[in-house]
Motif scaffolding. Structure first.
Motif, PDB file in Angstrom:
ATOM      1  N   VAL A  19       0.845  -1.193   0.000  1.00 27.14           N
ATOM      2  CA  VAL A  19       0.000   0.000   0.000  1.00 27.14           C
ATOM      3  C   VAL A  19       0.880   1.243   0.000  1.00 27.14           C
ATOM      4  O   VAL A  19       0.620   2.197  -0.737  1.00 27.14           O
ATOM      5  CB  VAL A  19      -0.976  -0.004   1.199  1.00 27.14           C
ATOM      6  N   GLU A  20       1.914   1.253   0.799  1.00 27.81           N
ATOM      7  CA  GLU A  20       2.827   2.393   0.870  1.00 27.81           C
ATOM      8  C   GLU A  20       3.495   2.621  -0.483  1.00 27.81           C
ATOM      9  O   GLU A  20       3.569   3.750  -0.967  1.00 27.81           O
ATOM     10  CB  GLU A  20       3.891   2.160   1.952  1.00 27.81           C
ATOM     11  N   GLU A  21       3.952   1.552  -1.095  1.00 25.96           N
ATOM     12  CA  GLU A  21       4.622   1.661  -2.394  1.00 25.96           C
ATOM     13  C   GLU A  21       3.680   2.226  -3.462  1.00 25.96           C
ATOM     14  O   GLU A  21       4.042   3.143  -4.205  1.00 25.96           O
ATOM     15  CB  GLU A  21       5.124   0.279  -2.820  1.00 25.96           C
ATOM     16  N   VAL A  22       2.474   1.703  -3.510  1.00 24.48           N
ATOM     17  CA  VAL A  22       1.493   2.153  -4.502  1.00 24.48           C
ATOM     18  C   VAL A  22       1.080   3.601  -4.227  1.00 24.48           C
ATOM     19  O   VAL A  22       1.025   4.420  -5.143  1.00 24.48           O
ATOM     20  CB  VAL A  22       0.267   1.221  -4.539  1.00 24.48           C
ATOM     21  N   SER A  23       0.812   3.914  -2.971  1.00 20.01           N
ATOM     22  CA  SER A  23       0.384   5.278  -2.649  1.00 20.01           C
ATOM     23  C   SER A  23       1.489   6.284  -2.957  1.00 20.01           C
ATOM     24  O   SER A  23       1.218   7.386  -3.443  1.00 20.01           O
ATOM     25  CB  SER A  23      -0.076   5.397  -1.195  1.00 20.01           C
ATOM     26  N   ASP A  24       2.746   5.917  -2.719  1.00 18.23           N
ATOM     27  CA  ASP A  24       3.863   6.810  -3.045  1.00 18.23           C
ATOM     28  C   ASP A  24       3.911   7.091  -4.545  1.00 18.23           C
ATOM     29  O   ASP A  24       4.100   8.232  -4.970  1.00 18.23           O
ATOM     30  CB  ASP A  24       5.198   6.218  -2.600  1.00 18.23           C
ATOM     31  N   LYS A  25       3.716   6.049  -5.342  1.00 22.48           N
ATOM     32  CA  LYS A  25       3.747   6.221  -6.799  1.00 22.48           C
ATOM     33  C   LYS A  25       2.605   7.119  -7.267  1.00 22.48           C
ATOM     34  O   LYS A  25       2.800   7.995  -8.106  1.00 22.48           O
ATOM     35  CB  LYS A  25       3.675   4.867  -7.502  1.00 22.48           C
ATOM     36  N   VAL A  26       1.420   6.901  -6.718  1.00 23.68           N
ATOM     37  CA  VAL A  26       0.261   7.714  -7.098  1.00 23.68           C
ATOM     38  C   VAL A  26       0.472   9.171  -6.692  1.00 23.68           C
ATOM     39  O   VAL A  26       0.230  10.089  -7.485  1.00 23.68           O
ATOM     40  CB  VAL A  26      -1.039   7.153  -6.473  1.00 23.68           C
ATOM     41  N   LEU A  27       0.937   9.390  -5.484  1.00 21.28           N
ATOM     42  CA  LEU A  27       1.177  10.751  -5.007  1.00 21.28           C
ATOM     43  C   LEU A  27       2.272  11.447  -5.811  1.00 21.28           C
ATOM     44  O   LEU A  27       2.168  12.638  -6.114  1.00 21.28           O
ATOM     45  CB  LEU A  27       1.519  10.751  -3.523  1.00 21.28           C
ATOM     46  N   ASP A  28       3.312  10.696  -6.167  1.00 25.17           N
ATOM     47  CA  ASP A  28       4.390  11.270  -6.973  1.00 25.17           C
ATOM     48  C   ASP A  28       3.875  11.709  -8.344  1.00 25.17           C
ATOM     49  O   ASP A  28       4.207  12.797  -8.823  1.00 25.17           O
ATOM     50  CB  ASP A  28       5.533  10.272  -7.147  1.00 25.17           C
ATOM     51  N   LYS A  29       3.059  10.869  -8.969  1.00 26.01           N
ATOM     52  CA  LYS A  29       2.489  11.201 -10.283  1.00 26.01           C
ATOM     53  C   LYS A  29       1.574  12.424 -10.181  1.00 26.01           C
ATOM     54  O   LYS A  29       1.596  13.299 -11.049  1.00 26.01           O
ATOM     55  CB  LYS A  29       1.713  10.018 -10.862  1.00 26.01           C
ATOM     56  N   ALA A  31       1.690  14.823  -7.923  1.00 21.88           N
ATOM     57  CA  ALA A  31       2.519  16.005  -7.658  1.00 21.88           C
ATOM     58  C   ALA A  31       3.212  16.462  -8.937  1.00 21.88           C
ATOM     59  O   ALA A  31       3.280  17.660  -9.232  1.00 21.88           O
ATOM     60  CB  ALA A  31       3.547  15.700  -6.572  1.00 21.88           C
ATOM     61  N   GLU A  32       3.712  15.514  -9.705  1.00 23.57           N
ATOM     62  CA  GLU A  32       4.369  15.834 -10.974  1.00 23.57           C
ATOM     63  C   GLU A  32       3.389  16.539 -11.922  1.00 23.57           C
ATOM     64  O   GLU A  32       3.735  17.543 -12.554  1.00 23.57           O
ATOM     65  CB  GLU A  32       4.883  14.536 -11.601  1.00 23.57           C
ATOM     66  N   ALA A  33       2.171  16.024 -12.004  1.00 25.03           N
ATOM     67  CA  ALA A  33       1.153  16.631 -12.870  1.00 25.03           C
ATOM     68  C   ALA A  33       0.791  18.041 -12.394  1.00 25.03           C
ATOM     69  O   ALA A  33       0.639  18.952 -13.208  1.00 25.03           O
ATOM     70  CB  ALA A  33      -0.094  15.749 -12.904  1.00 25.03           C
ATOM     71  N   ALA A  34       0.665  18.222 -11.085  1.00 23.40           N
ATOM     72  CA  ALA A  34       0.324  19.540 -10.537  1.00 23.40           C
ATOM     73  C   ALA A  34       1.440  20.539 -10.817  1.00 23.40           C
ATOM     74  O   ALA A  34       1.183  21.691 -11.173  1.00 23.40           O
ATOM     75  CB  ALA A  34       0.057  19.435  -9.041  1.00 23.40           C
ATOM     76  N   LYS A  35       2.680  20.106 -10.678  1.00 18.39           N
ATOM     77  CA  LYS A  35       3.814  20.991 -10.948  1.00 18.39           C
ATOM     78  C   LYS A  35       3.841  21.396 -12.423  1.00 18.39           C
ATOM     79  O   LYS A  35       4.089  22.557 -12.758  1.00 18.39           O
ATOM     80  CB  LYS A  35       5.127  20.308 -10.564  1.00 18.39           C
ATOM     81  N   PHE A  42       4.335  26.711  -8.079  1.00 23.02           N
ATOM     82  CA  PHE A  42       3.903  26.321  -6.740  1.00 23.02           C
ATOM     83  C   PHE A  42       4.539  25.003  -6.289  1.00 23.02           C
ATOM     84  O   PHE A  42       3.944  24.250  -5.516  1.00 23.02           O
ATOM     85  CB  PHE A  42       2.372  26.207  -6.707  1.00 23.02           C
ATOM     86  N   ASP A  43       5.749  24.730  -6.757  1.00 22.90           N
ATOM     87  CA  ASP A  43       6.411  23.460  -6.441  1.00 22.90           C
ATOM     88  C   ASP A  43       6.507  23.205  -4.938  1.00 22.90           C
ATOM     89  O   ASP A  43       6.269  22.095  -4.470  1.00 22.90           O
ATOM     90  CB  ASP A  43       7.805  23.402  -7.062  1.00 22.90           C
ATOM     91  N   SER A  44       6.837  24.229  -4.182  1.00 23.40           N
ATOM     92  CA  SER A  44       6.980  24.072  -2.736  1.00 23.40           C
ATOM     93  C   SER A  44       5.652  23.673  -2.087  1.00 23.40           C
ATOM     94  O   SER A  44       5.607  22.771  -1.247  1.00 23.40           O
ATOM     95  CB  SER A  44       7.495  25.371  -2.122  1.00 23.40           C
ATOM     96  N   GLN A  45       4.582  24.322  -2.501  1.00 27.80           N
ATOM     97  CA  GLN A  45       3.259  24.015  -1.955  1.00 27.80           C
ATOM     98  C   GLN A  45       2.806  22.614  -2.379  1.00 27.80           C
ATOM     99  O   GLN A  45       2.221  21.886  -1.586  1.00 27.80           O
ATOM    100  CB  GLN A  45       2.220  25.050  -2.398  1.00 27.80           C
ATOM    101  N   VAL A  46       3.112  22.263  -3.621  1.00 23.84           N
ATOM    102  CA  VAL A  46       2.753  20.928  -4.127  1.00 23.84           C
ATOM    103  C   VAL A  46       3.502  19.868  -3.314  1.00 23.84           C
ATOM    104  O   VAL A  46       2.915  18.862  -2.897  1.00 23.84           O
ATOM    105  CB  VAL A  46       3.058  20.794  -5.631  1.00 23.84           C
ATOM    106  N   ASP A  47       4.790  20.082  -3.080  1.00 22.70           N
ATOM    107  CA  ASP A  47       5.578  19.134  -2.293  1.00 22.70           C
ATOM    108  C   ASP A  47       5.036  19.001  -0.871  1.00 22.70           C
ATOM    109  O   ASP A  47       4.955  17.893  -0.329  1.00 22.70           O
ATOM    110  CB  ASP A  47       7.051  19.558  -2.258  1.00 22.70           C
ATOM    111  N   SER A  48       4.655  20.123  -0.270  1.00 23.76           N
ATOM    112  CA  SER A  48       4.094  20.090   1.087  1.00 23.76           C
ATOM    113  C   SER A  48       2.780  19.312   1.128  1.00 23.76           C
ATOM    114  O   SER A  48       2.547  18.511   2.035  1.00 23.76           O
ATOM    115  CB  SER A  48       3.860  21.505   1.609  1.00 23.76           C
ATOM    116  N   ALA A  49       1.941  19.541   0.131  1.00 26.14           N
ATOM    117  CA  ALA A  49       0.667  18.825   0.070  1.00 26.14           C
ATOM    118  C   ALA A  49       0.887  17.341  -0.164  1.00 26.14           C
ATOM    119  O   ALA A  49       0.215  16.494   0.445  1.00 26.14           O
ATOM    120  CB  ALA A  49      -0.205  19.407  -1.037  1.00 26.14           C
ATOM    121  N   ARG A  50       1.849  16.994  -1.010  1.00 22.41           N
ATOM    122  CA  ARG A  50       2.162  15.598  -1.283  1.00 22.41           C
ATOM    123  C   ARG A  50       2.650  14.901  -0.007  1.00 22.41           C
ATOM    124  O   ARG A  50       2.243  13.798   0.306  1.00 22.41           O
ATOM    125  CB  ARG A  50       3.223  15.513  -2.392  1.00 22.41           C
TER     126      ARG A  50
END
Length: 60
Positions: A19-29, A31-35, A42-50
């Motif tokens: 679950v941790e591995e999958v959730s990390d991948k989803v969150l990374d994707k 965050a990448e899309a938001a950036k 807003f990279d800093s805010q995106v990273d904080s939210a992620r």
């Protein structure tokens, strides 16, 4: 603690690691899309939210 208890505990650890591995991948994707969508403004805010979402969802 019996063998069945140990087996259930091991399965829980493996499951939570997956679950941790999958959730990390989803969150990374996400965050990448938001950036990309915000042009990096807003990279800093995106990273904080992620990171906050990862703490709420995962175990690491």
């Amino acid at each position: 603690m019996g063998l069945d208890d140990l087996k259930k505990k091991a399965e829980g650890v493996v499951s939570s690691d997956k679950v941790e591995e999958v959730s990390d991948k989803v969150l990374d994707k996400a965050a990448e899309a938001a950036k990309k969508a915000t042009g990096g403004k807003f990279d800093s805010q995106v990273d904080s939210a992620r990171d906050a979402a990862d703490k709420a969802i995962g175990n690491e």
